[in-house]
Structures are given as structure tokens and as C-alpha cells.
Scaffold this motif. Structure first.
Motif, short mmCIF file in Angstrom:
data_model
loop_
_atom_site.label_atom_id
_atom_site.label_comp_id
_atom_site.label_asym_id
_atom_site.label_seq_id
_atom_site.Cartn_x
_atom_site.Cartn_y
_atom_site.Cartn_z
N ARG A 191 -7.21 -0.48 -9.83
CA ARG A 191 -7.97 0.29 -8.83
C ARG A 191 -9.25 0.94 -9.38
N GLN B 20 0.84 -1.20 0.00
CA GLN B 20 0.00 0.00 0.00
C GLN B 20 0.87 1.25 0.00
N GLU C 232 -1.32 -0.43 -12.04
CA GLU C 232 -1.91 -0.18 -10.72
C GLU C 232 -3.21 0.62 -10.87
#
Length: 145
Positions: free
Chosen positions: A35, A3, A31
């Protein structure tokens, strides 16, 4: 990816000059794909260029979309070149990012595969077919604040 690394990737642009376009690296692009729940699938269909919003899942090597057997995407894209885009725009800060992937789309006709990734499809009704986008190139840009 931790994270902490994700947060760094998403906020590291802040030291750039405001209003500047910055190229994203491949890891950042992936990424951001992971998300974001909605993207746009684009192809050159029977009626010309076609773009549809879809829910999807980013896998280790591509994008998975679930759809109906009678959708235009199924009729017009099997083994065809396509483009997939996700983005986020903030009109108040005049910032945002965009990721663009190119590849080929294959229709998986094996209804209800057990090993298929779960796609959270927002529209009601069954979506038994998987469309698998094998990405050949991916790029992205961020507009800094």
C-alpha cells in the motif's frame, strides 16, 4: 486479501494501550508494503552506509525497483545484502508504523522485460533496469494511539 481484512489489519491496533509498540505479523508487513509507493533502499556502499528513497512495487516474493544503469544502486548492490524500509508517521497523533525487510538485491540486465511489474517512478527520465530484492526476513512495528 479482502478490503475488509485490510481495514481490520490497519485498524486492529486501536484497542491497544496508547504509546505502545506492537509487533506486526508478516501478513501486516506485506500489506503495508503493497500500500506504500515510496520506500528506502539501504546498503553499505563505497562511501559507507547509503540510503536512497525509491518508488517500488511489492511482488509475491519481493520488491522491484526500476533505476538507471549508472545509479549507485546498480554499481554497488548487485547480489549484495540490502535493507528496505517503509513507514508512516503521524506527528499529531504520535502514531505510526515501520516495516523493515532484509535480503539480497539482483540487477536484472534484461532491459524492458515484458513480464516485469509496472513501477510508478516519480522522477523524470527512463529507468530501464530492474532491481529485484529477494526478501529473507521481514518485520514491523506499530506505535499505537
Amino acid at each position: 486479501m479482502s478490503q475488509e481484512r485490510v481495514d481490520h489489519l490497519l485498524t486492529s491496533h486501536r484497542h491497544e494501550m496508547p504509546g505502545r509498540l506492537v509487533e506486526l505479523d508478516v501478513d501486516e508487513c506485506w500489506e503495508l508494503l503493497r500500500r506504500t509507493p515510496v520506500g528506502r533502499l539501504a546498503w553499505n556502499g563505497a562511501a559507507g552506509p547509503t540510503v536512497v528513497p525509491v518508488n517500488y512495487v511489492a511482488t509475491s516474493d519481493g520488491i522491484v525497483v526500476k533505476t538507471t544503469a549508472y545509479s549507485a544502486a546498480v554499481r554497488e548492490t548487485d547480489d549484495s545484502p540490502i535493507t528496505f524500509q517503509v513507514d508512516h508517521i503521524d506527528p499529531e497523533t504520535r502514531t505510526g508504523w515501520s516495516v523493515l525487510a532484509h535480503g539480497r538485491l539482483d540487477v536484472d540486465w534484461s532491459f524492458g522485460r515484458v513480464d516485469a511489474p509496472e513501477v510508478d517512478v516519480w522522477p523524470a527520465g527512463p529507468r530501464p533496469l530492474r532491481l529485484q530484492l529477494e526478501i529473507s526476513t521481514i518485520s514491523g512495528r506499530r506505535l499505537t494511539d
